[in-house]
Write an enzyme that holds these catalytic residues in place. Structure first.
Site, PDB file in Angstrom:
ATOM      1  N   ASP A 204     -41.500 -96.728  -1.159  1.00  0.00           N
ATOM      2  CA  ASP A 204     -40.265 -96.149  -1.638  1.00  0.00           C
ATOM      3  C   ASP A 204     -40.202 -97.110  -3.265  1.00  0.00           C
ATOM      4  OD1 ASP A 204     -37.694 -98.262  -1.282  1.00  0.00           O
ATOM      5  OD2 ASP A 204     -39.281 -98.208   0.264  1.00  0.00           O
ATOM      6  N   ARG A 217     -47.977 -91.511   5.086  1.00  0.00           N
ATOM      7  CA  ARG A 217     -48.198 -92.847   4.956  1.00  0.00           C
ATOM      8  C   ARG A 217     -49.462 -93.483   5.410  1.00  0.00           C
ATOM      9  NH1 ARG A 217     -42.538 -95.773   6.078  1.00  0.00           N
ATOM     10  NH2 ARG A 217     -40.956 -94.516   4.526  1.00  0.00           N
TER      11      ARG A 217
END
Length: 234
Positions: A204, A217
């Site tokens: 992030d 991810r």
């Protein structure tokens, strides 16, 4: 057997990768290790030992935050003889030139406090990575076609921070990202004469508010773990 790790003598390898999430430890062991066996599940903190390219490796969760990591790093080193510990985890970017999915190699770690702070009292100890691991990780990243960022990070005591003034100063001073464990890992390793490194994936971004979807991810985290394994045995 130690207080928080239920492995028997000899079940922990000298090289340990430490993701925060115990389920990520299981995923990494199943994905990268041959013959992986679960060697710890005390309090749900999973640890697995297997081999990678013929080298014994343990992948063991650390939990979230420096107090939790400190417990496991101390016991892995003191009670099981771990000599190389590499944190593999996520972080939040603090610089405009750092993007989601980028890999960061933490050269140094700033912090407000760590569980080891009481040992130093008025001294501002500067935790840093092992140079051999850091340089090997940089070379490994390039071999994998990854261009890592190398520099300082911030290890925070809290996840829900409300210090925009501190974030601004850290950004102004070139800190690449924030996470919650590496400063204590580097300090514990230094205390016991072990090697330590943090290889991080940006999940992030504090400045833009972007976040990496969970479904995206796995590939980025695979790059990170590949770098860590190659660095450990360079």
């Amino acid at each position: 057997m130690s207080t928080h790790i239920g492995a028997s003598p000899g079940q922990i390898a000298e090289t340990v990768l430490m993701p925060g999430d115990p389920y990520r430890a299981r995923w990494a062991a199943e994905t990268f290790l041959e013959g992986a066996e679960c060697v710890n599940e005390v309090r749900g903190m999973l640890g697995f030992t297997g081999t990678w390219n013929g080298h014994r490796v343990t992948i063991h969760g650390s939990g979230m935050g420096m107090p939790s990591l400190s417990i496991y790093a101390n016991e892995l080193i003191r009670d099981f003889g771990a000599r190389t510990l590499i944190r593999v985890g996520s972080c939040g970017a603090m610089q405009d030139n750092v993007a989601l999915r980028d890999v960061i190699l933490a050269m140094t770690c700033s912090s407000i406090s760590t569980p080891s702070r009481g040992l130093f009292r008025e001294m501002a100890f500067a935790p840093c990575a092992d140079w051999g691991l850091l340089s090997a990780a940089h070379a490994a990243a390039e071999e994998l076609g990854v261009t890592p960022h190398v520099g300082g990070i911030y290890s925070s005591d809290v996840f829900y921070d409300e210090r925009p003034d501190l974030d601004a100063e850290l950004t102004r001073h070139g800190v690449l990202a924030v996470e919650m464990e590496a400063a204590e890992l580097y300090t514990v390793a230094a205390r016991h004469g072990a090697r330590a490194l943090a290889v991080l994936t940006v999940s992030d971004h504090l400045r833009t508010g972007e976040a990496l979807p969970a479904s995206d991810r796995e590939r980025s985290f695979a790059d990170m773990i590949g770098i860590a394994l190659r660095a450990a045995f360079a």
